[in-house]
Design an enzyme around this catalytic site. Structure first.
Site, PDB file in Angstrom:
ATOM      1  N   HIS A   1     -17.096  25.621  12.231  1.00 11.67           N
ATOM      2  CA  HIS A   1     -17.300  24.235  11.802  1.00 11.67           C
ATOM      3  C   HIS A   1     -18.004  23.430  12.890  1.00 11.67           C
ATOM      4  CE1 HIS A   1     -15.329  20.197  10.540  1.00 11.67           C
ATOM      5  NE2 HIS A   1     -16.309  20.445   9.702  1.00 11.67           N
TER       6      HIS A   1
ATOM      7  N   HIS B   1     -22.691  14.222  13.144  1.00  7.54           N
ATOM      8  CA  HIS B   1     -21.742  14.095  12.026  1.00  7.54           C
ATOM      9  C   HIS B   1     -21.593  12.659  11.562  1.00  7.54           C
ATOM     10  CE1 HIS B   1     -17.774  13.470  10.187  1.00  7.54           C
ATOM     11  NE2 HIS B   1     -17.963  14.657   9.658  1.00  7.54           N
TER      12      HIS B   1
HETATM   13  O1  G3P Z   1     -19.223  21.229   5.270  1.00  7.60           O
HETATM   14  C1  G3P Z   1     -17.847  21.240   5.414  1.00  7.60           C
HETATM   15  C2  G3P Z   1     -17.339  20.112   6.259  1.00  7.60           C
HETATM   16  O2  G3P Z   1     -18.109  20.020   7.421  1.00  7.60           O
HETATM   17  C3  G3P Z   1     -17.346  18.799   5.543  1.00  7.60           C
HETATM   18  O3  G3P Z   1     -16.697  17.807   6.269  1.00  7.60           O
HETATM   19  O4  G3P Z   1     -16.706  15.750   7.601  1.00  7.60           O
HETATM   20  O5  G3P Z   1     -16.536  17.934   8.740  1.00  7.60           O
HETATM   21  O6  G3P Z   1     -18.678  17.248   7.703  1.00  7.60           O
HETATM   22  P1  G3P Z   1     -17.188  17.166   7.637  1.00  7.60           P
HETATM   23 MG    MG Z   2     -19.938  18.999   7.987  1.00 11.00          MG
END
Ligand code: G3P
Ligand code: MG
Length: 268
Positions: free
Chosen positions: A11, A53
């Site tokens: 992630h 992000h």
């Molecule tokens: O793509 C999955 C996840 O990254 C979505 O949530 O807020 O971490 O971008 P976020």
């Molecule tokens: Mg994401």
């Protein structure tokens, strides 16, 4: 549908072990055996796709304000690592192109989340998709003779407008629809957007819904799964891939690593 990508995805590049959405994060995942990463891509004021992000710079850099109020050359000079630890002070906000380059060199498959600053949904979808498609059309990649063994990135977004724009800009790329909670009309949404996969928060997913998504022929990716037992449970339900912050706890093994069948890319 056979999921042609790795089943474990780091992630924001490298989970919690490195500053999110940086090349250092991608390198950290690679060092721990990860061969897939999710990254967030948004546009600067001068419309350069970069990895970030948030809509604003404060949390993950030493900059201030909204990303759409600063140009890429300003963003490139910011410290994107000290917020996590002083030893990461050299980390920078990479352009999407730089991240694509690093991943192609290392054989890392990417899930590029299109993360528009509000008001820029269409343009972000268009330019992120175009950047990915243009990068992927260039071959051979310098320094890596087998880079075509890594499938092209999968684009995903919470924004339907961004996905529609991405589809128009790069029809050869696959799309994933992001939900927090899977809505009852998920199948109509995926069909309308011509999606390949559904991505959702695992907290709101049941085995029954997971089976229905898979039975309908869609890929299924869950975020953000940080407990190894939960990861195993989801994968046993038939979830195709999980996205995790805990790349130190959830370890890739041969079963979860890239089978990487060649996926032809037909260009834009
Ligand atoms: O793509 C999955 C996840 O990254 C979505 O949530 O807020 O971490 O971008 P976020
Ligand atoms: Mg994401």
């Amino acid at each position: 549908m056979i999921w042609p990508y790795p089943r474990l995805v780091a992630h924001r590049g490298g989970g919690i072990l490195a500053p999110e959405n940086t090349l250092l994060a991608i390198d950290t995942g690679w060092q721990l055996g990860y061969r897939a990463a999710e990254i967030d891509a948004a546009l600067t004021r001068d419309e350069i796709p970069v990895l970030l992000h948030d809509d604003t710079l404060e949390r993950t850099t030493n900059g201030r304000g909204r990303l759409d109020e600063v140009n890429a050359d300003h963003v490139a000079g910011l410290d994107a690592g000290s917020w996590l630890d002083a030893r990461f002070a050299a980390a920078r906000v990479p352009t999407l192109d730089a991240a694509l380059q690093r991943c192609s060199e290392q054989g890392i498959w990417l899930n590029v989340e299109i993360k528009p600053v509000p008001g820029h949904e269409v343009r972000t979808g268009e330019l992120v998709a175009r950047a990915v498609a243009q990068f992927w059309s260039r071959a051979p990649f310098p320094g890596r003779h087998d880079s075509q063994a890594t499938p092209p990135p999968l684009l995903s977004s919470f924004s339907p407008d961004a996905l529609v724009a991405a589809r128009l800009a790069a029809p050869g790329l696959r799309l994933g629809v992001l939900f927090t909670e899977v809505p009852s009309d998920w199948q109509a949404v995926l069909r309308r957007l011509g999606a390949f996969s559904l991505h959702c928060d695992h907290h709101h997913l049941s085995a029954q819904v997971a089976h229905a998504i898979r039975a309908a022929g869609y890929g299924l990716l869950c975020y953000t799964v940080n407990d190894p037992a939960r990861a195993r449970e989801l994968l046993d339900w038939g979830v195709d891939a999980i996205c995790t912050d805990r790349i130190d706890l959830i370890k890739p093994d041969a079963d979860l690593q890239v089978p990487a069948p060649r996926v032809p890319f037909t260009g834009t």
